[in-house]
Motif scaffolding. Structure first.
Motif, PDB file in Angstrom:
ATOM      1  N   LEU A   1     -19.887  47.886  -6.918  1.00 25.65           N
ATOM      2  CA  LEU A   1     -18.848  48.386  -6.013  1.00 25.65           C
ATOM      3  C   LEU A   1     -18.766  47.532  -4.748  1.00 25.65           C
ATOM      4  O   LEU A   1     -17.675  47.156  -4.304  1.00 25.65           O
ATOM      5  CB  LEU A   1     -19.140  49.846  -5.647  1.00 25.65           C
ATOM      6  CG  LEU A   1     -18.943  50.883  -6.747  1.00 25.65           C
ATOM      7  CD1 LEU A   1     -19.533  52.225  -6.320  1.00 25.65           C
ATOM      8  CD2 LEU A   1     -17.456  51.041  -7.063  1.00 25.65           C
ATOM      9  N   LEU A   2     -19.907  47.218  -4.171  1.00 24.07           N
ATOM     10  CA  LEU A   2     -19.918  46.436  -2.932  1.00 24.07           C
ATOM     11  C   LEU A   2     -19.355  45.035  -3.142  1.00 24.07           C
ATOM     12  O   LEU A   2     -18.721  44.473  -2.238  1.00 24.07           O
ATOM     13  CB  LEU A   2     -21.346  46.338  -2.398  1.00 24.07           C
ATOM     14  CG  LEU A   2     -21.958  47.636  -1.853  1.00 24.07           C
ATOM     15  CD1 LEU A   2     -23.462  47.480  -1.676  1.00 24.07           C
ATOM     16  CD2 LEU A   2     -21.302  48.031  -0.535  1.00 24.07           C
ATOM     17  N   SER A   3     -19.567  44.459  -4.310  1.00 24.41           N
ATOM     18  CA  SER A   3     -19.099  43.100  -4.563  1.00 24.41           C
ATOM     19  C   SER A   3     -17.584  42.997  -4.567  1.00 24.41           C
ATOM     20  O   SER A   3     -17.033  41.900  -4.440  1.00 24.41           O
ATOM     21  CB  SER A   3     -19.661  42.595  -5.900  1.00 24.41           C
ATOM     22  OG  SER A   3     -19.113  43.330  -6.979  1.00 24.41           O
ATOM     23  N   ASN A   4     -16.870  44.129  -4.669  1.00 23.20           N
ATOM     24  CA  ASN A   4     -15.406  44.118  -4.688  1.00 23.20           C
ATOM     25  C   ASN A   4     -14.769  44.313  -3.318  1.00 23.20           C
ATOM     26  O   ASN A   4     -13.544  44.338  -3.201  1.00 23.20           O
ATOM     27  CB  ASN A   4     -14.898  45.207  -5.641  1.00 23.20           C
ATOM     28  CG  ASN A   4     -15.066  44.816  -7.092  1.00 23.20           C
ATOM     29  OD1 ASN A   4     -14.322  43.992  -7.616  1.00 23.20           O
ATOM     30  ND2 ASN A   4     -16.064  45.389  -7.755  1.00 23.20           N
ATOM     31  N   ILE A   5     -15.584  44.460  -2.270  1.00 24.45           N
ATOM     32  CA  ILE A   5     -15.055  44.599  -0.912  1.00 24.45           C
ATOM     33  C   ILE A   5     -14.626  43.242  -0.375  1.00 24.45           C
ATOM     34  O   ILE A   5     -15.292  42.235  -0.589  1.00 24.45           O
ATOM     35  CB  ILE A   5     -16.115  45.231   0.014  1.00 24.45           C
ATOM     36  CG1 ILE A   5     -16.407  46.671  -0.420  1.00 24.45           C
ATOM     37  CG2 ILE A   5     -15.679  45.182   1.470  1.00 24.45           C
ATOM     38  CD1 ILE A   5     -17.564  47.317   0.322  1.00 24.45           C
ATOM     39  N   VAL A   6     -13.499  43.233   0.328  1.00 19.31           N
ATOM     40  CA  VAL A   6     -13.024  42.014   1.008  1.00 19.31           C
ATOM     41  C   VAL A   6     -13.232  42.222   2.510  1.00 19.31           C
ATOM     42  O   VAL A   6     -12.601  43.086   3.116  1.00 19.31           O
ATOM     43  CB  VAL A   6     -11.532  41.730   0.701  1.00 19.31           C
ATOM     44  CG1 VAL A   6     -11.069  40.503   1.460  1.00 19.31           C
ATOM     45  CG2 VAL A   6     -11.321  41.571  -0.793  1.00 19.31           C
TER      46      VAL A   6
END
Length: 394
Positions: free
Chosen positions: A382-387
């Motif tokens: 989930l965190l890897s998809n934050i911009v």
């Protein structure tokens, strides 16, 4: 007023509130013997505390934005002290314990929005990761003090006296914070014409992803707080007080690691996500090591694994709340951090009893630690998809 005085006040009050919030899971072996709790019921100690935190998070953020962080910080700490005394006097059965734990959770909810807003508004953006990391160091520091002091008090006196000691420490912390932090800092107003609705802010994709990922992040920390002493005793025969020493070491490792990772993120241009994803992945790896650690492992190696687990599973808070603060519109920091705290509270409330149920039904701690590693994997995804926003505008 010196911004470092504000940071010291926020850390002092936050440590005291964290100590009270983590006191009862830390005292689980003593409370279990006194009230006759099952392993799953021991996990519910956290559940009821963080059910209160979940429901109190957004109101606490709103109160912080409206009344100022100083008021919320000091009043919350004093109320926490009163509740710790009430637990010692009134909790004569698990049914009397439950509503008091819920009220403790409401107080725990006040500390993070108030502390994060106070330090974020006191320091320039290029130091924000470090100072929020230092502020969030209060959470494992409170847990470390709880593990270092309260089991010993309970061992030589009673767990109720340990609750009274937690209350006294909170009163002292509130007095220190009031002395250091003697005025409220002005809240930055949003630019003219920029007054987004709360629902609009909280539906923003990156804030939503960061919030939902927060369900996974604290699970390892509070499973460890609740079960590590029992796990070491029942799986390896480690005495309770020795287990408390290892838990204290893990808490201190987590406290210092969150400052280190936050400082490093400042040095890397203010990007929080890469280090956060890496840390959560490492926590999952060490959870797997705990699952498969042989019974004949020397105590020093057990201690090393526990400390490394603490340094990763407990190191997320500074980066996570820095990220939420920086994703927030100006003047909304308290509410956005409170929104994130709702999700972290869900993870805290649900993980310990679910871990306990897995262990109860399988009669094997390994399954619990494997499930914990899987939860960390979901969080990293989930965190890897934050911009993140670029930091060059400060």
């Amino acid at each position: 007023m010196s911004p470092w005085a504000v940071l010291t006040a926020a850390m002092t009050a936050g440590t005291a509130v964290s100590l009270i919030g983590q006191a009862y899971p830390t005292l689980a072996p003593f409370i279990r013997a006194d009230l006759g709790l099952s392993l799953a019921a021991v996990g519910l100690l956290n559940t009821f505390i963080y059910l209160g935190t979940m429901l109190g998070s957004l109101p606490s953020g709103w109160l912080t934005d409206k009344l100022g962080s100083r008021t919320v910080m000091i009043v919350g700490t004093l109320i926490g002290a009163g509740l710790a005394v009430a637990v010692a006097v009134l909790a004569r059965s698990q049914w009397m314990f439950i509503p008091l734990l819920f009220l403790v959770g409401l107080v725990v909810a006040s500390a993070t929005p108030a502390g994060a807003q106070a330090v974020a508004q006191s320091f320039p953006p290029e130091r924000r990761g470090l100072v929020i990391g230092l502020r969030q160091m209060a959470v494992p520091l409170g847990g470390a003090l709880a593990a270092a002091i309260l089991p010993a008090v309970a061992h030589f006196a009673d767990w109720r006296w340990a609750s009274v000691v937690a209350a006294l420490l909170a009163v002292v912390a509130a007095l220190v914070a009031a002395r250091l932090y003697y005025e409220s800092l002005p809240t930055k107003a949003p630019p003219r014409g920029a007054h987004p609705a709360l629902t609009q802010v909280l539906r923003e994709r990156n804030i939503l992803l960061a919030g939902i990922a927060g369900v996974t992040l604290p699970t390892g920390q509070f499973v460890m707080i609740t079960y590590l002493i029992l796990f070491l005793k029942e799986r390896y025969g480690v005495p309770e007080l020795t287990g408390a020493v290892l838990l204290t070491a893990a808490q201190f490792a987590g406290a210092f690691s969150r400052v280190f990772w936050s400082w490093l993120s400042d040095k890397m241009g203010g990007q929080r996500k890469p280090l956060l994803v890496m840390m959560v992945g490492l926590a999952g790896l060490f959870a797997l090591v705990l699952a498969w650690l042989p019974s004949g492992t020397p105590l020093l190696l057990k201690a090393l694994i526990v400390v490394l687990y603490g340094a990763t599973a407990l190191g997320w808070q500074g980066l996570h709340f820095s990220l939420l603060t920086e994703l927030s519109p100006p003047g909304w920091e308290g509410r956005v951090v409170g929104f994130g705290l709702i999700f972290t509270s869900i993870g805290i409330a649900s993980a310990p009893p679910l871990f306990g149920l897995l262990v109860d039904f399988s009669n094997n701690y390994a399954l619990g630690w494997i499930a914990q590693a899987a939860v960390f994997g979901i969080g990293a995804l989930l965190l890897s998809n934050i911009v993140e926003r670029p930091r060059n505008q400060g």
